[in-house]
Design a protein around this motif. Structure first.
Motif, PDB file in Angstrom:
ATOM      1  N   LEU A 158       0.798  -1.176   0.047  1.00 52.22           N
ATOM      2  CA  LEU A 158       0.008  -0.026  -0.020  1.00 52.22           C
ATOM      3  C   LEU A 158       0.989   1.236   0.113  1.00 52.22           C
ATOM      4  O   LEU A 158       1.884   1.224   0.745  1.00 52.22           O
ATOM      5  CB  LEU A 158      -1.119  -0.007   1.367  1.00 52.22           C
ATOM      6  N   ASP A 159       0.444   2.197  -0.935  1.00 51.85           N
ATOM      7  CA  ASP A 159       1.169   3.443  -0.743  1.00 51.85           C
ATOM      8  C   ASP A 159       0.079   4.574  -0.305  1.00 51.85           C
ATOM      9  O   ASP A 159      -0.466   4.937  -1.224  1.00 51.85           O
ATOM     10  CB  ASP A 159       1.870   3.723  -2.190  1.00 51.85           C
ATOM     11  N   LYS A 160       0.020   5.152   0.841  1.00 49.57           N
ATOM     12  CA  LYS A 160      -0.965   5.994   1.155  1.00 49.57           C
ATOM     13  C   LYS A 160      -0.840   7.261   0.562  1.00 49.57           C
ATOM     14  O   LYS A 160      -1.737   7.990   0.242  1.00 49.57           O
ATOM     15  CB  LYS A 160      -1.039   6.368   2.855  1.00 49.57           C
ATOM     16  N   LYS A 161       0.456   7.487   0.428  1.00 49.98           N
ATOM     17  CA  LYS A 161       0.942   8.903  -0.300  1.00 49.98           C
ATOM     18  C   LYS A 161       0.042   9.051  -1.493  1.00 49.98           C
ATOM     19  O   LYS A 161      -0.209   9.830  -2.091  1.00 49.98           O
ATOM     20  CB  LYS A 161       2.550   9.079  -0.327  1.00 49.98           C
ATOM     21  N   GLU A 162       0.532   8.004  -2.382  1.00 42.27           N
ATOM     22  CA  GLU A 162       0.087   7.847  -4.024  1.00 42.27           C
ATOM     23  C   GLU A 162      -1.523   7.351  -3.947  1.00 42.27           C
ATOM     24  O   GLU A 162      -2.387   7.197  -4.869  1.00 42.27           O
ATOM     25  CB  GLU A 162       0.721   6.582  -4.730  1.00 42.27           C
ATOM     26  N   LEU A 163      -1.907   6.917  -2.577  1.00 41.13           N
ATOM     27  CA  LEU A 163      -3.327   6.577  -2.712  1.00 41.13           C
ATOM     28  C   LEU A 163      -3.813   5.220  -3.576  1.00 41.13           C
ATOM     29  O   LEU A 163      -4.703   5.406  -4.376  1.00 41.13           O
ATOM     30  CB  LEU A 163      -4.583   7.678  -3.145  1.00 41.13           C
ATOM     31  N   SER A 164      -2.705   4.297  -3.406  1.00 42.47           N
ATOM     32  CA  SER A 164      -2.948   3.234  -4.338  1.00 42.47           C
ATOM     33  C   SER A 164      -2.289   2.068  -3.585  1.00 42.47           C
ATOM     34  O   SER A 164      -1.554   2.211  -2.714  1.00 42.47           O
ATOM     35  CB  SER A 164      -2.107   3.568  -5.673  1.00 42.47           C
ATOM     36  N   SER A 165      -2.492   0.807  -4.223  1.00 45.37           N
ATOM     37  CA  SER A 165      -1.986  -0.381  -3.876  1.00 45.37           C
ATOM     38  C   SER A 165      -1.655  -1.250  -5.272  1.00 45.37           C
ATOM     39  O   SER A 165      -2.342  -0.988  -6.208  1.00 45.37           O
ATOM     40  CB  SER A 165      -3.012  -1.130  -3.093  1.00 45.37           C
ATOM     41  N   ILE A 166      -0.772  -1.995  -5.061  1.00 43.22           N
ATOM     42  CA  ILE A 166      -0.391  -3.050  -6.285  1.00 43.22           C
ATOM     43  C   ILE A 166      -0.434  -4.403  -5.630  1.00 43.22           C
ATOM     44  O   ILE A 166      -0.185  -4.682  -4.466  1.00 43.22           O
ATOM     45  CB  ILE A 166       0.951  -2.634  -6.929  1.00 43.22           C
ATOM     46  N   LEU A 167      -1.050  -5.369  -6.729  1.00 41.27           N
ATOM     47  CA  LEU A 167      -1.044  -6.762  -6.284  1.00 41.27           C
ATOM     48  C   LEU A 167      -0.136  -7.349  -7.342  1.00 41.27           C
ATOM     49  O   LEU A 167      -0.251  -7.237  -8.515  1.00 41.27           O
ATOM     50  CB  LEU A 167      -2.460  -7.402  -6.471  1.00 41.27           C
ATOM     51  N   ASN A 168       1.039  -8.033  -6.741  1.00 39.17           N
ATOM     52  CA  ASN A 168       1.947  -8.856  -7.573  1.00 39.17           C
ATOM     53  C   ASN A 168       1.474 -10.196  -7.773  1.00 39.17           C
ATOM     54  O   ASN A 168       1.420 -10.644  -6.622  1.00 39.17           O
ATOM     55  CB  ASN A 168       3.443  -8.440  -7.272  1.00 39.17           C
ATOM     56  N   ILE A 169       1.554 -10.939  -8.993  1.00 36.76           N
ATOM     57  CA  ILE A 169       1.655 -12.145  -8.996  1.00 36.76           C
ATOM     58  C   ILE A 169       2.739 -12.727  -9.700  1.00 36.76           C
ATOM     59  O   ILE A 169       2.906 -12.297 -11.160  1.00 36.76           O
ATOM     60  CB  ILE A 169       0.378 -12.727  -9.520  1.00 36.76           C
ATOM     61  N   THR A 170       3.967 -13.629  -9.083  1.00 33.96           N
ATOM     62  CA  THR A 170       5.096 -14.046 -10.088  1.00 33.96           C
ATOM     63  C   THR A 170       4.911 -15.477 -10.419  1.00 33.96           C
ATOM     64  O   THR A 170       3.878 -16.164  -9.759  1.00 33.96           O
ATOM     65  CB  THR A 170       6.125 -13.933  -8.862  1.00 33.96           C
ATOM     66  N   ALA A 171       5.589 -15.856 -11.345  1.00 32.17           N
ATOM     67  CA  ALA A 171       5.334 -17.261 -12.085  1.00 32.17           C
ATOM     68  C   ALA A 171       3.881 -17.451 -12.126  1.00 32.17           C
ATOM     69  O   ALA A 171       3.524 -18.616 -11.703  1.00 32.17           O
ATOM     70  CB  ALA A 171       6.096 -18.118 -11.041  1.00 32.17           C
ATOM     71  N   THR A 172       3.283 -16.795 -12.907  1.00 32.99           N
ATOM     72  CA  THR A 172       1.678 -17.108 -12.896  1.00 32.99           C
ATOM     73  C   THR A 172       1.561 -18.511 -13.387  1.00 32.99           C
ATOM     74  O   THR A 172       2.173 -18.937 -14.146  1.00 32.99           O
ATOM     75  CB  THR A 172       0.853 -16.096 -13.978  1.00 32.99           C
ATOM     76  N   GLN A 173       0.170 -18.928 -13.069  1.00 39.53           N
ATOM     77  CA  GLN A 173      -0.235 -20.370 -13.334  1.00 39.53           C
ATOM     78  C   GLN A 173      -1.665 -20.165 -13.926  1.00 39.53           C
ATOM     79  O   GLN A 173      -2.243 -19.331 -13.432  1.00 39.53           O
ATOM     80  CB  GLN A 173      -0.120 -21.290 -12.017  1.00 39.53           C
ATOM     81  N   THR A 174      -1.974 -21.202 -14.510  1.00 42.69           N
ATOM     82  CA  THR A 174      -3.413 -20.898 -15.028  1.00 42.69           C
ATOM     83  C   THR A 174      -4.641 -21.162 -13.853  1.00 42.69           C
ATOM     84  O   THR A 174      -5.493 -20.440 -14.006  1.00 42.69           O
ATOM     85  CB  THR A 174      -3.713 -22.350 -16.001  1.00 42.69           C
TER      86      THR A 174
END
Lengths: 111, 112
Positions: free
Chosen positions: B65-81
């Protein structure tokens, strides 16, 4: 053990009918919700009850009436069903953290 | 008006790729941000974020979470079906009405 359960899972009915969906949670949560998810997958809150008291009542037709007999149950009654009511209805519950636990959903189809 | 915006709306990748999903919000009294994954049934909880800059991790998934930027990211590595799903972001306000403001979700497809 099921945390949040809903019945029925599927409901197919004719326009104009009245139907109810039941929801029960065994998590000891104090707040329960009804959400509607349309075909575009957008989750829209309809109602929320905290300790049997209505705290969120979004702009929904008054054909929709929630009833909470106790903290563990929140039922949804729908009168005079219309085609546009077809959707998936999710019950959910939470405690203080607002972390929602969802029921499996009820897919309502109005013909 | 409070709102939550997710991007992209839809994404298709190949197995093994890494993806980053975005959630930005405009909420008057921010309390928490939640990520959910929805496959064919009900949304299931992934992460709850309340503090800025602290990464939460679960296997190949992580979020910050980045409260300064008012945003969040969700990362998924080595994606699977099995990662194919709609990823929903919701923001809780600090008021007492327990309301969550939901984004429209990001539909992720992972091809073999």
């Amino acid at each position: 053990d099921t945390a949040v359960s809903q019945t029925p899972k599927y409901l197919v009915t004719q326009m104009g009918n009245d139907k109810s969906i039941k929801c029960e949670q065994n998590l000891g949560h104090d707040t329960m919700y009804w959400y509607k998810q349309d075909s575009k997958k957008f989750l829209k809150i309809m109602f929320s009850y905290n300790n049997k008291e209505l705290i969120i009542n979004e702009t929904v037709p008054n054909r929709f009436s929630p009833k909470s007999p106790d903290k563990a149950h929140l039922n949804l009654h729908i009168n005079s069903l219309e085609l546009g009511d077809s959707a998936v209805y999710f019950c959910a519950s939470s405690q203080m953290t607002r972390l929602l636990f969802f029921g499996p959903g009820t897919r309502l189809t109005v013909l | 008006e409070d709102k939550v915006v997710q991007s992209p709306l839809s994404l298709v990748v190949h197995e093994g790729d890494t993806v980053t999903l975005n959630c930005s919000y405009e909420v008057t009294n921010f309390r928490s941000l939640l990520w959910y994954k929805q496959e064919k049934k009900a949304p299931t909880f992934l992460f709850m974020l309340t503090s800025s800059g602290i990464e939460k991790k679960s296997g190949r998934l992580s979020s910050i979470l980045d409260k300064k930027e008012l945003s969040s990211i969700l990362n998924i590595t080595a994606t699977q079906t099995g990662d194919s799903a709609i990823y929903l972001c919701a923001v809780g306000d600090a008021g007492n009405n327990r309301k969550l403001i939901w984004g429209l979700g990001t539909s992720l497809g992972v091809n073999p």
